[in-house]
Motif scaffolding. Structure first.
Motif, PDB file in Angstrom:
ATOM      1  N   ASP A 261      -5.817 -10.660 -11.891  1.00 37.88           N
ATOM      2  CA  ASP A 261      -4.757 -11.347 -11.996  1.00 37.88           C
ATOM      3  C   ASP A 261      -4.039 -11.165 -13.179  1.00 37.88           C
ATOM      4  O   ASP A 261      -2.558 -11.539 -13.198  1.00 37.88           O
ATOM      5  N   SER A 262      -4.533 -10.752 -14.083  1.00 38.78           N
ATOM      6  CA  SER A 262      -3.794 -10.500 -15.527  1.00 38.78           C
ATOM      7  C   SER A 262      -3.556  -9.006 -15.826  1.00 38.78           C
ATOM      8  O   SER A 262      -3.203  -8.595 -16.764  1.00 38.78           O
ATOM      9  N   GLY A 263      -3.566  -8.314 -14.647  1.00 42.61           N
ATOM     10  CA  GLY A 263      -3.242  -6.991 -14.602  1.00 42.61           C
ATOM     11  C   GLY A 263      -4.495  -5.817 -15.138  1.00 42.61           C
ATOM     12  O   GLY A 263      -4.385  -4.716 -15.517  1.00 42.61           O
ATOM     13  N   GLY A 264      -5.543  -6.549 -15.011  1.00 40.83           N
ATOM     14  CA  GLY A 264      -6.694  -5.513 -15.370  1.00 40.83           C
ATOM     15  C   GLY A 264      -7.012  -5.570 -17.106  1.00 40.83           C
ATOM     16  O   GLY A 264      -8.281  -4.897 -17.046  1.00 40.83           O
ATOM     17  N   VAL A 265      -6.328  -6.196 -17.583  1.00 38.85           N
ATOM     18  CA  VAL A 265      -6.746  -6.301 -19.232  1.00 38.85           C
ATOM     19  C   VAL A 265      -6.781  -7.736 -19.561  1.00 38.85           C
ATOM     20  O   VAL A 265      -5.784  -8.390 -19.256  1.00 38.85           O
ATOM     21  N   LEU A 266      -8.298  -8.198 -19.804  1.00 39.80           N
ATOM     22  CA  LEU A 266      -8.384  -9.785 -20.326  1.00 39.80           C
ATOM     23  C   LEU A 266      -9.594  -9.551 -21.382  1.00 39.80           C
ATOM     24  O   LEU A 266     -10.384  -8.870 -21.367  1.00 39.80           O
TER      25      LEU A 266
END
Length: 307
Positions: A261-266
């Motif tokens: 949900d964070s665009g693949g970067v967490l």
């Protein structure tokens, strides 16, 4: 024997030097936000929370330092003000916490949400007390095997007049007011009308606060909250169907979903401000070194016995 001990000493010294350097490098990068994606702080609450600072045990004894409640609240406030932080992931395990602390933690969580930052929460199981706390989260996740023991409140008072009578004991007390009922347990077989009124008022007040907290946290009206409590307890899937939790998955899958949900970067910060609940040993601290030394020694002795 001497060689074995010397080897452990060299190992411990090398660990201090290496990991101290690693801590310095980590300190240099703390507070810096990733170029893309989101940064969430992981806060793990476990065991007993102290209201005042507690000194670490002597390094020869080892052991963990209890979590200080003020440190937890300060961390939430720092996250509110820290523009590099997008929210937190809260996990709980065998937490000993009082109702007053729950109220303060809920307030801290609400401040973080008002700052447009998410409060994710993951738990294996919940009773009334934990749900009171975690219903304030932005997204509440539970493991598939978990349960929600949402049952409301009850209380009881024991009276000992008949028991004392069987022992030949008569308890005498002078009551100086209608609501002065402290000694009724020993002088009566049941509560006086005034004492019953007080007790029911106390339990009723707690129940009203509990309902209000759930209503505000989950966004449902009080009548619906009463219905949900009356139908409890719940399995994890039943809680999901009743909108008491937002998802049912294991922690690894929950984190993976947040990352998606964070665009693949967490980025997950497990050592924000260095005062999380339970975490891995800080090897720059002698008590943790002694803990490691003990574990290694025990493992070595176990291995020798198995040969």
């Amino acid at each position: 024997m001497f060689f074995e001990s010397s080897r452990w000493v060299v190992f411990l010294i090398a660990s201090v030097v290496f990991l101290s350097a690693a801590n310095v490098d980590a300190a240099k990068t703390s507070g810096k936000k990733a170029t893309s994606g989101r940064r969430l702080v992981h806060i793990h609450l476990s065991g007993k929370i102290s209201e005042s600072p507690v000194e670490k045990p002597p390094f020869l004894l080892g052991g963990e330092t209890p979590l200080v409640f003020r440190d937890v609240l300060n961390k939430f406030q720092k996250m509110v003000d820290d523009k590099s932080v997008d929210g937190c992931i809260l996990t709980i395990d065998a937490l000993e916490i009082g109702l007053a602390q729950i109220g303060e933690l809920r307030e801290a969580m609400n401040k973080l949400k008002k700052a447009k930052k998410d409060v994710y929460a993951h738990v294996d199981a919940m009773d009334n007390k934990f749900y009171w706390l975690l219903s304030a989260s932005s997204h509440l996740n539970m493991t598939p095997e978990g349960y929600l023991w949402l049952t409301g409140f009850n209380g009881e008072i024991m009276f000992f007049k008949d028991l004392l009578g069987k022992l030949g004991i008569r308890f005498e007390v002078v009551q100086m007011g209608e609501y002065k009922s402290a000694m009724e347990q020993f002088s009566r077989n049941g509560p006086s009308p005034a004492a019953a009124e007080n007790f029911n008022s106390l339990i009723g007040g707690l129940y009203d606060s509990f309902q209000k907290a759930i209503s505000e946290g989950r966004g449902v009206d009080l009548k619906k909250v009463t219905e949900l409590i009356d139908n409890g307890p719940y399995s994890a899937n039943a809680a999901l169907k009743s909108n008491l939790v937002d998802s049912v998955m294991f922690l690894e899958d929950f984190v993976a979903q947040i990352k998606k949900d964070s665009g693949g970067v967490l980025t997950i910060d497990n050592h924000y401000d260095g005062n999380d609940g339970e975490k891995g040993p800080d090897f720059t601290d002698f008590s943790s070194l002694m803990t490691l030394f003990t574990r290694k020694s025990n493992a070595s002795r176990t291995k020798k016995k198995s040969v």
